[in-house]
Motif scaffolding. Sequence first.
Motif, PDB file in Angstrom:
ATOM      1  N   VAL A  62      -3.557  13.396   5.365  1.00 62.13           N
ATOM      2  CA  VAL A  62      -3.414  11.967   5.103  1.00 62.13           C
ATOM      3  C   VAL A  62      -2.710  11.307   6.270  1.00 62.13           C
ATOM      4  O   VAL A  62      -1.981  11.939   7.022  1.00 62.13           O
ATOM      5  CB  VAL A  62      -2.608  11.714   3.802  1.00 62.13           C
ATOM      6  N   SER A  63      -2.979  10.007   6.417  1.00 64.03           N
ATOM      7  CA  SER A  63      -2.284   9.215   7.428  1.00 64.03           C
ATOM      8  C   SER A  63      -2.053   7.828   6.864  1.00 64.03           C
ATOM      9  O   SER A  63      -2.976   7.195   6.358  1.00 64.03           O
ATOM     10  CB  SER A  63      -3.115   9.130   8.715  1.00 64.03           C
ATOM     11  N   PHE A  64      -0.799   7.379   6.934  1.00 61.50           N
ATOM     12  CA  PHE A  64      -0.446   6.076   6.382  1.00 61.50           C
ATOM     13  C   PHE A  64      -0.174   5.048   7.466  1.00 61.50           C
ATOM     14  O   PHE A  64       0.241   3.934   7.175  1.00 61.50           O
ATOM     15  CB  PHE A  64       0.775   6.208   5.464  1.00 61.50           C
ATOM     16  N   ASN A  65      -0.433   5.406   8.710  1.00 62.24           N
ATOM     17  CA  ASN A  65      -0.177   4.466   9.802  1.00 62.24           C
ATOM     18  C   ASN A  65      -1.158   3.309   9.803  1.00 62.24           C
ATOM     19  O   ASN A  65      -0.864   2.224  10.263  1.00 62.24           O
ATOM     20  CB  ASN A  65      -0.256   5.192  11.151  1.00 62.24           C
ATOM     21  N   THR A  66      -2.384   3.538   9.290  1.00 65.52           N
ATOM     22  CA  THR A  66      -3.421   2.506   9.342  1.00 65.52           C
ATOM     23  C   THR A  66      -3.724   1.933   7.966  1.00 65.52           C
ATOM     24  O   THR A  66      -4.736   1.272   7.765  1.00 65.52           O
ATOM     25  CB  THR A  66      -4.716   3.088   9.947  1.00 65.52           C
ATOM     26  N   GLY A  67      -2.858   2.239   7.008  1.00 68.06           N
ATOM     27  CA  GLY A  67      -3.055   1.652   5.670  1.00 68.06           C
ATOM     28  C   GLY A  67      -4.177   2.288   4.898  1.00 68.06           C
ATOM     29  O   GLY A  67      -4.830   1.640   4.101  1.00 68.06           O
ATOM     30  N   LEU A  80       5.599   9.621   7.596  1.00 68.12           N
ATOM     31  CA  LEU A  80       5.570   8.280   7.034  1.00 68.12           C
ATOM     32  C   LEU A  80       5.263   8.340   5.539  1.00 68.12           C
ATOM     33  O   LEU A  80       4.318   9.000   5.111  1.00 68.12           O
ATOM     34  CB  LEU A  80       4.515   7.431   7.744  1.00 68.12           C
ATOM     35  N   ILE A  81       6.080   7.634   4.740  1.00 67.92           N
ATOM     36  CA  ILE A  81       5.853   7.549   3.291  1.00 67.92           C
ATOM     37  C   ILE A  81       4.816   6.465   3.022  1.00 67.92           C
ATOM     38  O   ILE A  81       4.909   5.348   3.554  1.00 67.92           O
ATOM     39  CB  ILE A  81       7.160   7.214   2.548  1.00 67.92           C
ATOM     40  N   GLY A  82       3.823   6.793   2.184  1.00 65.53           N
ATOM     41  CA  GLY A  82       2.779   5.832   1.864  1.00 65.53           C
ATOM     42  C   GLY A  82       3.210   4.837   0.810  1.00 65.53           C
ATOM     43  O   GLY A  82       4.202   5.025   0.099  1.00 65.53           O
ATOM     44  N   SER A  83       2.463   3.769   0.689  1.00 71.61           N
ATOM     45  CA  SER A  83       2.722   2.753  -0.339  1.00 71.61           C
ATOM     46  C   SER A  83       2.171   3.227  -1.672  1.00 71.61           C
ATOM     47  O   SER A  83       1.487   4.251  -1.767  1.00 71.61           O
ATOM     48  CB  SER A  83       2.052   1.445   0.051  1.00 71.61           C
ATOM     49  N   ALA A  84       2.425   2.463  -2.728  1.00 71.53           N
ATOM     50  CA  ALA A  84       1.897   2.792  -4.050  1.00 71.53           C
ATOM     51  C   ALA A  84       0.375   2.808  -4.027  1.00 71.53           C
ATOM     52  O   ALA A  84      -0.261   3.685  -4.623  1.00 71.53           O
ATOM     53  CB  ALA A  84       2.410   1.795  -5.084  1.00 71.53           C
ATOM     54  N   GLU A  85      -0.216   1.849  -3.328  1.00 71.42           N
ATOM     55  CA  GLU A  85      -1.679   1.782  -3.249  1.00 71.42           C
ATOM     56  C   GLU A  85      -2.242   2.983  -2.494  1.00 71.42           C
ATOM     57  O   GLU A  85      -3.262   3.548  -2.881  1.00 71.42           O
ATOM     58  CB  GLU A  85      -2.098   0.480  -2.559  1.00 71.42           C
ATOM     59  N   GLN A  86      -1.558   3.384  -1.418  1.00 73.45           N
ATOM     60  CA  GLN A  86      -2.049   4.494  -0.611  1.00 73.45           C
ATOM     61  C   GLN A  86      -1.885   5.847  -1.304  1.00 73.45           C
ATOM     62  O   GLN A  86      -2.700   6.751  -1.113  1.00 73.45           O
ATOM     63  CB  GLN A  86      -1.314   4.518   0.730  1.00 73.45           C
TER      64      GLN A  86
END
Length: 680
Positions: free
Chosen positions: A661-666, A491-497
């Motif tokens: 890292v994990s981007f599933n939970t924001g 999963l690709i993270g957002s700019a904030e993440q």
Amino acid sequence: MAQDPLVIFTPSGKRGRVPAGTRVLDAARQLGVDLDSVCGGRGICSKCQVAPSFGAFSKHGVTARPEALSEWNEVEARYERVRGLKQGRRLGCQAQVLGDMVIDVPPESQVHRQVVRKDAAVRAITMDPATRLHYVEVAEPDMHEPSGDFERLARALQDQWGIAAVTAAPSLMAKLQPVLRKGGWKVTVAVFADHHDGPAQILEIWPGLHEGGLFGLAVDLGSTTIAAHLCDLDTGEVKASAGIMNPQIRFGEDLMSRVSYSMMNPGGDKEMTRAVREALDRLAREIAAEAAVDPALIVETVVVCNPVMHHLLLGFDPVELGQAPFALVTSSAMTLGAADLGLTALNPRARTYVLPCIAGHVGADAAAVALSEEPGQSEDLVLVVDVGTNAELLLGDRTRVLACSSPTGPAFEGAQISSGQRAAPGAIEKLRIDPVTKEPCFRVIGCDLWSDDPGFAAATAQSGITGICGSGILEAVAEMRMAGLLDASGLIGSAEQTGTERCQPDGRTHAYLIHDATEDGGARITVTQGDIRAIQLAKSALYAGARLLMDERGVDHVDRVTLAGAFGAHISPLHAMVLGMIPDVALDRVTSAGNAAGTGARIALCNRAARARIESEVRRITKVETAIAPRFQEHFVAANAIPHASDPFPNLRAGTDLPEVSFNTGGDGDRANRRRRRRA
């Protein structure tokens, strides 16, 4: 409301909907397809020629009918009268899209020609070709000892060279008498004697001593590309190497799509056979011209290919290869006349040798890799991976060799990728992402500078930065994982993440921006979530195939890995390991063999004993069928993680620190990995 027509361009794989009545050239420009045009759409230059394909294309989910393209107009008719168009071609600036279409852009119509990166590797080969030159002095005719000129030539070959029995085609017989008399009964003959000890065959004859050489072609007939090496049959020297795109791409990017095309379109197999034979003949002419060699001096070809290409080249319907038990028409090696395959560019009596197939989905290309890399002679356990649209894997040592194929699909070649393209000047082939700033730098084909080097813009001004090829997308995904832009699930993270504005919203997901030249009319190149998934599917199939072979051998690790194939030669071991493409092994135990299938073809061309050896070897290789193996799906699912969900990969973790890292939970993403890595 009816949808606009869907247009699919090959070989790029780019697709999109355009309003009915849109010119093919305009559709190509709208979709970012590499279609040339010099005359501004006036129908003068012919640079925009395209080849529309008609029939049912299950892979693309479309049926293209003849009425989906406008009829010939006066401009095309005039061009045909004056200069002529190849059969099946249309002018992209004149033909209009009226319905769903699959349109092939041939190499000569592409602005940036495909770079077929299958150069010949340096390899010492013991020379013992099947075709050799023999100078003989033939007895003149005698009324008191009546015999034919051919019989006296045959007797001379036996007396002077120990060749016991020879034959000759009628076309050779027709030129025999004038050549004998022109040479004063002294001639040079090219004699073909294969490894089965049958009667030899005279392929050509010259008056006197022929010193112009003798040549052969080693051909690696791949699903996506066709590569050929023109070899001197005396020294083994590679005089020239060349490659072209396989024109069958327009019928389907992967092998099963082509089998499906044959199933769904009566005569489709013959259409594909004709396309590939014409391409081979054209390639033979081009490579002979490049080397300044008379094509009549090319007297042998050796061809290696996967089973589907094997059947289509030989004129066999591949339909049985699309369903269990995946039966081949024949798995044996074949020797036949090159003319039987439509190779009219060569000597009219040239011979063609096709290596044996190992099994239903492990073909002559895998046999050629086995001949080149010799896993059965290895003291340690070696995994040989021939990476391509359809990957072949060999695992073995002196005790046993196993083989399987994995349907990786065309993503590794840059197809089915949002900014993907084939390897051509201007395509990103290498990429690095700074783990601190998250900024990318890259190299493109045709330029040795990196994008942050002085002079890069000027050096790439002509080619531009047009997209990203297979090796580039793999390095991009691996670098994103190492830079903390991508979590283990893909999963690709957002700019904030992630801490970078380069991670931008893309629908309900995110994409990483590599390059944006839209203000100057250039390309915007991103890695999307869909691209990540395509790479995950491809690499998971590859890894699952390797694990199945390891299961069969009862091992949890291998001693070394060899990456073969043109693509395998252009990906670094580190990036392959980060992605989880291959089982974990020390990085210094991962090597590249280059185009091993092409090397195997050259060995078979130059050495008769090698042909006998591989024909015997393939009978001892154990085939593992991935299509029906119960654990394939289990390994495939686990391999979807990057690098892997269950394999610990200790060697990789000792060499690089993958961010947790994990981007599933924001989450906020990982900023722990601050090491600046030197560019490899």
